[in-house]
Design an enzyme around this catalytic site. Structure first.
Site, mmCIF file in Angstrom:
data_model
loop_
_atom_site.group_PDB
_atom_site.id
_atom_site.type_symbol
_atom_site.label_atom_id
_atom_site.label_comp_id
_atom_site.label_asym_id
_atom_site.label_seq_id
_atom_site.Cartn_x
_atom_site.Cartn_y
_atom_site.Cartn_z
ATOM 1 N N LYS A 128 0.832 -1.206 0.000
ATOM 2 C CA LYS A 128 0.000 0.000 0.000
ATOM 3 C C LYS A 128 0.867 1.256 0.000
ATOM 4 C CE LYS A 128 -3.818 1.965 2.785
ATOM 5 N NZ LYS A 128 -4.660 1.706 3.973
ATOM 6 N N SER A 208 -9.376 2.148 3.397
ATOM 7 C CA SER A 208 -8.489 2.877 2.510
ATOM 8 C C SER A 208 -7.571 1.988 1.676
ATOM 9 C CB SER A 208 -7.635 3.848 3.318
ATOM 10 O OG SER A 208 -6.788 3.164 4.229
ATOM 11 N N SER A 232 -10.008 -0.454 7.284
ATOM 12 C CA SER A 232 -9.318 -0.255 6.015
ATOM 13 C C SER A 232 -8.672 -1.503 5.436
ATOM 14 C CB SER A 232 -8.267 0.851 6.152
ATOM 15 O OG SER A 232 -8.898 2.100 6.317
#
Length: 541
Positions: A128, A208, A232
Site C-alpha cells: 500500500k 483505505s 481499512s
C-alpha cells in the site's frame, strides 16, 4: 477525476532494467512516461496462468523447479499492463518497482545455489502507498508527497525482503487513508485516481486499502499488504472477495507507515486464501523495538500455517453479533447460511449483545484527530518529506485545490490542526473511553462473559456505487469494535449479492491470530465461497 500516471522516469537503473529484463517499470508521470508505459505493455513469451494462483501454490511450484520467480514476476507485470493499465483500467497500482525483475532473478540464482531466504522466496507482493519502500514514492495518495522517496524501508518491508519476497509495486489508496474529509470517496486519490471494484466496475472498492484489495482480487499480485485504523483492511477485503486480517495492534511494526492513530494503526495481510494470509502474517509479525505497542512477553509464532486445520471449528463456542445485522436481506441470508456451515463444522453458536455497541465512535473520532496530527508531524519530520507538518500540507492543498480537492475538502485536516498536544485532558479521556467501551466493556466483556472463542458477524453490506458528489455509503459494518479495542479480526468470503462479494468476520482476543486463522480456514474450506471477479461494467439484474 482521472489523473495521469506517475512514472519513475528514465533513471539509469530503469534503463538498465528495461534493457536487461524487458519490463519492470514504475507508474508515474512526467518525462519518459509514454516510452515506459509502452514497454510495460510488452507481453512476455512465457505462458503462465496466474489468475487465482495462490502464493502457496506458486511457492510449491518454485520449490519443484517448474516455475521461477522471474517468470512469475513477469506474468504479474504483464497482467497489470492488460488489466490495470488497459482493459478494465482498475487503477489499483500506482507505481511499479523498477527492480522487481532484477530482484526476482537474484532470488532465482539463490535458489539454484541451494539457498532459500524464507517462506516468501520469489513471491511478488504489493504494498500500500502509505508504507516506506526505499527508492519508491510514499505519498498516502497525495500529490503533495509525489516526490517523497524515503531512503529506508519500513520495518515490515525489510521483513518481507528477508523472507524472500519480491516487492512488485505500490497500490493506490483512499487519499490520506480516508482521513482528509468527511465526504471522501474511498479508492480515490489525487496521485492515483479512482480505483474500481473488479467485480462490478462502477462499484466502490472500499478503503483505505482499496488498491491492494482490487489488485489482489484481480490477480495483479500474489498477496498484498494493507493497513487499517478502522476497517481499512476488513472493508476492502470484504467487498473484493478476499481474506483480510487485521492483527493485534503491535504484532506488525508501524515504523515507516504514514500514520493516523498510534492506538489503532496496523498493517496486515490481504490475500485470496486463508493459507496465503497466514504465510504472509508469519513474515510480517515481529518485534520492532521502536514500536511502543510491540509484543514484549516472549517469542511470536514464526509459522501461522500450523493453525490451519479442517477441524479447527470443532468444539468452538462462537458468539453471533446480531447487532451488526439487519441492514441488507442478502447479507442476512448469507450470514445465516454461514452460521449453518459453522454448526455443521462442529461449532456451537450463541447470540450475544454488546451493551456498549457503537458508543466508542465519538471518543474514537476525538482520539484519531489528536493522534493524527501528532503522528503525522513526527513521520514527516523523520522521513525528510517535502512538507514538514500537517499545517504545511493544509496550506499546500489550498494552493493546489484544483488538483487535490476537486471533489471534497480537508475538514479533518483542519479539525486535527486546531487541536492541542497529547497531554490535553480531552485526548486522554477519549483514549481511555474508546478502548474501554470497545475492549473491556465491549468485545472482551462478551468473549469472557459468554466463554467464547470468537465473535462472528457479517463483515458489512455489499459495495456501493462510487459517488464523487456525496462520498461513501457504508452500511452494516461490524469491524469497528476490534479496531478500537486493538484486537484481531479476519474476514473471509461468505457469498454474494448480485455478483458483489460478501464477507464474514471472526473477532477474538489480543494475539489470537492463530486461532482465528484456524477457524477462518475451516470455514473457508467448507464454504468455498470465493469467486474470481468478472469485471462487469455495472450491476447485473
Amino acid at each position: 477525476m482521472k489523473n495521469s500516471r506517475w512514472l519513475m522516469g528514465a533513471t539509469l537503473l530503469g534503463a538498465a532494467l528495461v534493457g536487461a529484463c524487458d519490463g519492470g517499470t514504475a507508474k508515474g508521470g512526467g518525462a519518459g512516461a509514454a516510452d515506459v508505459s509502452r514497454i510495460a505493455r510488452r507481453t512476455s513469451a512465457i505462458s503462465l496462468d496466474i489468475v487465482e494462483l495462490s502464493a502457496a501454490d506458486a511457492r510449491d511450484r518454485m520449490a519443484e523447479g517448474t516455475l521461477t520467480a522471474r517468470e512469475l514476476t513477469q506474468a504479474y507485470l504483464d497482467r497489470i499492463a492488460r488489466i490495470d493499465d488497459a482493459g478494465p483500467r482498475l487503477d489499483a497500482i500506482v507505481e511499479l518497482n523498477p527492480r522487481a525483475l532484477l530482484d526476482a532473478a537474484a532470488l532465482d540464482a539463490e535458489r539454484r545455489a541451494g539457498m532459500r531466504s524464507g517462506p516468501l522466496h520469489g513471491i511478488p507482493v504489493l504494498i500500500k502507498d502509505n508504507i516506506d519502500v526505499a527508492g519508491m514514492v510514499n505519498s498516502a495518495g497525495s500529490l503533495a508527497l509525489a516526490a517523497h522517496r524515503p531512503k529506508e524501508d519500513a520495518f515490515l518491508v525489510a521483513r518481507l525482503r528477508a523472507a524472500g519476497a519480491v516487492i512488485l509495486g505500490k497500490t493506490n489508496l483512499s487519499e490520506w487513508a480516508n482521513f482528509r474529509s468527511t465526504r471522501a470517496t474511498s479508492g480515490w486519490s489525487s496521485r492515483g485516481g479512482q480505483t474500481k471494484n473488479p467485480y462490478v466496475l462502477d462499484r466502490n472498492p472500499c478503503g483505505s486499502s482499496s488498491g491492494t484489495g482490487a489488485a489482489i482480487a484481480a490477480s495483479l499480485g500474489a498477496i498484498g499488504v494493507g493497513t487499517e485504523t478502522d476497517g481499512s483492511i476488513l472493508c476492502p477485503s470484504s467487498v473484493n472477495g478476499l481474506v483480510g486480517l487485521k492483527p493485534t495492534v503491535g504484532l506488525i511494526s508501524r515504523s515507516g507507515i504514514i500514520p493516523i492513530s498510534i492506538s489503532q494503526d496496523t498493517a496486515g495481510p490481504m490475500a485470496r486464501t486463508v493459507t496465503d494470509a497466514a504465510i504472509l502474517l508469519g513474515a510480517l509479525a515481529a518485534v520492532d523495538p521502536a514500536d511502543p505497542a510491540a509484543w514484549k512477553q516472549g517469542a511470536l509464532p514464526r509459522d501461522y500455517t500450523i493453525y490451519l486445520k479442517p477441524g479447527a471449528l470443532r468444539g468452538k463456542r462462537l458468539g453471533v453479533l446480531r447487532q451488526a445485522m439487519g441492514t441488507h436481506p442478502d447479507v442476512d441470508r448469507a450470514a445465516e447460511a454461514s452460521m449453518a456451515t459453522l454448526r455443521a463444522q462442529g461449532a456451537e453458536l450463541v447470540d450475544v449483545e454488546m451493551d456498549t455497541y457503537n458508543r466508542w465512535n465519538e471518543p474514537e473520532f476525538t482520539l484519531m484527530l489528536y493522534e493524527f496530527k501528532d503522528g503525522l508531524n513526527m513521520y514527516l519530520r523523520r522521513s525528510g518529506a517535502p512538507h514538514a507538518s500537517l499545517e504545511a500540507l493544509i496550506a499546500w492543498n489550498k494552493a493546489h485545490a484544483d488538483t487535490v480537492m476537486p471533489f471534497f475538502g480537508q475538514e479533518l485536516f483542519e479539525k486535527a490542526q486546531a487541536l492541542g498536544p497529547l497531554t490535553d485532558a480531552a485526548y486522554l479521556d477519549a483514549r481511555e473511553a474508546a478502548r474501554r467501551l470497545a475492549g473491556k466493556e465491549g468485545l472482551l466483556a462478551v468473549l469472557d462473559g459468554e466463554r467464547l472463542d470468537a465473535v462472528v458477524a457479517p463483515s458489512m453490506a455489499p459495495a456501493w456505487l462510487t459517488d464523487h458528489v456525496l462520498g461513501d455509503h457504508f452500511m452494516g459494518t461490524s469491524h469497528g469494535v476490534a479496531a478500537v479495542a486493538g484486537t484481531p479480526s479476519i474476514t473471509v468470503p461468505m457469498g454474494e449479492s448480485h455478483g458483489l462479494p460478501l464477507g464474514f468476520v471472526f473477532m477474538g482476543r489480543a494475539y489470537a491470530e492463530g486461532e482465528l486463522l484456524g477457524m477462518a480456514f475451516a470455514f473457508e474450506q467448507a464454504a468455498r465461497a470465493r469467486r474470481a471477479p468478472a469485471f462487469a461494467p455495472t450491476l447485473r439484474r
